[in-house]
Scaffold this active site. Structure first.
Site, PDB file in Angstrom:
ATOM      1  N   PHE A 135      14.734   2.820  42.068  1.00  0.00           N
ATOM      2  CA  PHE A 135      15.793   3.151  41.112  1.00  0.00           C
ATOM      3  C   PHE A 135      16.480   1.872  40.612  1.00  0.00           C
ATOM      4  CE2 PHE A 135      19.895   4.917  39.748  1.00  0.00           C
ATOM      5  CZ  PHE A 135      19.432   5.950  38.951  1.00  0.00           C
ATOM      6  N   ASP A 202      18.127   5.136  50.542  1.00  0.00           N
ATOM      7  CA  ASP A 202      18.903   5.841  49.530  1.00  0.00           C
ATOM      8  C   ASP A 202      18.416   7.294  49.524  1.00  0.00           C
ATOM      9  OD1 ASP A 202      19.919   6.960  47.193  1.00  0.00           O
ATOM     10  OD2 ASP A 202      19.823   5.067  46.085  1.00  0.00           O
ATOM     11  N   TYR A 227      26.408  14.314  43.324  1.00  0.00           N
ATOM     12  CA  TYR A 227      26.341  15.199  42.153  1.00  0.00           C
ATOM     13  C   TYR A 227      24.948  15.761  41.869  1.00  0.00           C
ATOM     14  CZ  TYR A 227      25.116  10.696  39.951  1.00  0.00           C
ATOM     15  OH  TYR A 227      24.537   9.492  39.653  1.00  0.00           O
ATOM     16  N   LYS A 228      23.967  15.399  42.689  1.00  0.00           N
ATOM     17  CA  LYS A 228      22.614  15.923  42.463  1.00  0.00           C
ATOM     18  C   LYS A 228      22.445  17.204  43.279  1.00  0.00           C
ATOM     19  CE  LYS A 228      20.890  11.431  41.107  1.00  0.00           C
ATOM     20  NZ  LYS A 228      20.679  10.095  41.651  1.00  0.00           N
ATOM     21  N   ARG A 376      10.268  15.346  34.220  1.00  0.00           N
ATOM     22  CA  ARG A 376      10.607  15.557  35.628  1.00  0.00           C
ATOM     23  C   ARG A 376      11.335  16.892  35.782  1.00  0.00           C
ATOM     24  NH1 ARG A 376      14.947  11.731  38.678  1.00  0.00           N
ATOM     25  NH2 ARG A 376      16.329  13.074  37.494  1.00  0.00           N
TER      26      ARG A 376
END
Ligand SMILES: *Cc1c(COP(=O)(O)O)cnc(C)c1O
Length: 417
Positions: A135, A202, A227-228, A376
């Site tokens: 990321f 992570d 928030y995911k 995705r």
């Protein structure tokens, strides 16, 4: 592979998918989320939808706690304990002890804090080892940490091969954000520990999506996103984990007052709080934390093994349907085909991926695009149904077969993709 293929291949019609939903032990949890009518939400890995309880809780915090108690709510409503309290709950989702997890800041900032702490714990070792396509924010933070500490960032597609006695830390995401590849926490940790290096994982795409066993794998440090899959709301604070054995030596390079042992002594010099609380910096975002707590509670209500089982089945079904219905239009899997090697997402490659995703969104099927050519689809088993997967694959076929994506309005990119 055979069970998976057999399962997905046995879903031969929308009616069969509907019967799977009727027998789904998680079916009732869908009602706990406020999803717009007619929307198939395959983006819970970018921004989870609101749990119904979040609205009520936010209203209560604003009207009753903030509006009624004003500053007294910090003590009276235990606002000051929220980072630890929600951290304790997240600890149960990631296989940690309660006192090893705290909620604070963003994932990026938590990564920077823990990198700084780790490099100070391994002086004289020059390397931060990571993978080249991880990321971007993580890579930026690692490069900056390496530069400011006089170390080197070593990027390798086979990071284990780059580990040696000169390695301070191995940093990786547990589930790759684009391909969904699931990494072996325990094996990577063993390899790093064998040369005396630390590990930092992570968990942005694994916490709340699949079983994570930080302590069983002997992980040193971890960060994750609120928030995911944890459904904490836009910009919800993130979390961090520090294994108890490092609590005495891990120092926060951003020593803010709320990480002080006694913030309200207003002492001119910094004295770290015991344990993971020292990794707080400033005042916690109470409204966001309150919403995140509701999201985390909704995750804790469902057995994680059952979530994983359903998420794997949803992924297998989506892969099977898309491969069967869309391969002729140039769609190819961009994720591992075996469910055990995937996180809770499926991705595909297509030359017009961006426009295809936009056309799907207009039809109510929300996924996302990741450059250069990846579509995705996040699979959140708490609210997704097997019929949603069936319908999403049919919508994708329709967009491709009619070239419905080939319109100027689908080529225009927003700031956020
Ligand atoms: C989403 C995500 C982040 C987000 O970081 P923020 O600073 O909280 O915006 C970081 N790392 C990974 C792997 C992510 O997927």
């Amino acid at each position: 592979m055979s069970f998976e293929t057999d399962f997905a291949a046995a879903v031969t019609s929308r009616e069969v998918a509907g019967r799977l939903d009727e027998h789904d032990p998680l079916a009732s949890s869908r009602g706990g989320f406020a999803l717009p009518e007619g929307c198939i939400y395959l983006d819970g890995n970018s921004l989870g939808p609101p749990p119904r309880g979040a609205l009520e809780r936010a209203r209560e915090v604003i009207e009753i706690e903030w509006g009624g108690d004003l500053i007294g709510a910090w003590n009276g409503r235990s606002w000051i304990d929220l980072p630890s309290r929600v951290g304790h709950k997240i600890a149960r989702l990631v296989g940690a002890k309660p006192e090893e997890v705290i909620v604070a800041d963003s994932t990026s900032i938590n990564l920077a804090k823990l990198l700084g702490a780790a490099l100070a714990m391994r002086p004289g070792r020059a390397k931060i080892v990571a993978t080249p396509d991880d990321f971007p924010s993580d890579l930026y933070m690692m490069r900056a940490a390496a530069e400011s500490h006089g170390r080197r960032l070593v990027l390798s597609t086979d990071p284990r091969a780059s580990l040696d006695e000169d390695t301070a830390i191995l940093v990786m995401t547990h589930v790759h954000y684009r391909t969904g590849e699931l990494r072996d926490l325990a094996a990577l940790t063993r390899a790093a520990h064998a040369v005396g290096a630390l590990v930092l994982f992570d968990l942005a795409h694994s916490a709340g999506a699949l079983p994570v066993e930080l302590n069983a794998a002997d992980v040193d440090l971890a960060v994750g996103c609120g928030y995911k899959f944890l459904n904490g709301g836009p910009g919800a604070p993130a979390f961090l984990f520090v294994a108890e054995r490092h609590h005495a030596t891990a120092a926060n390079p951003l020593p803010g007052w709320l990480g002080h042992a006694e913030p309200f002594a207003f002492a001119p010099t910094y004295e770290p709080a015991p344990g993971v609380r020292r990794f707080l910096c400033g005042t916690p975002p109470v409204l966001s934390l309150a919403a995140l707590e509701v999201g985390v509670d909704s995750m804790l209500a469902a057995p994680i093994a059952r979530l994983r089982e359903k998420s794997m089945a949803l992924g297998n079904l989506l892969l099977e349907r898309v491969r069967g219905r869309c391969a002729e239009f140039g769609v190819e899997p961009a994720c591992p085909l075996e469910a055990e090697r995937r996180g809770s997402q499926v991705s595909f490659r297509h030359p017009a991926a961006y426009a295809v995703v936009q056309a799907l969104i207009e039809r109510g099927v929300i996924g996302d695009f990741r450059p250069p050519d990846v579509m995705r689809f996040g699979l959140a088993p708490l609210y997704l149904r097997y019929v949603d997967i069936w319908d999403a694959a049919e919508a994708l076929r329709e967009v491709l077969a009619t070239r419905g994506w080939d319109q100027p309005r689908f080529a225009r990119r927003g700031v956020v993709t």
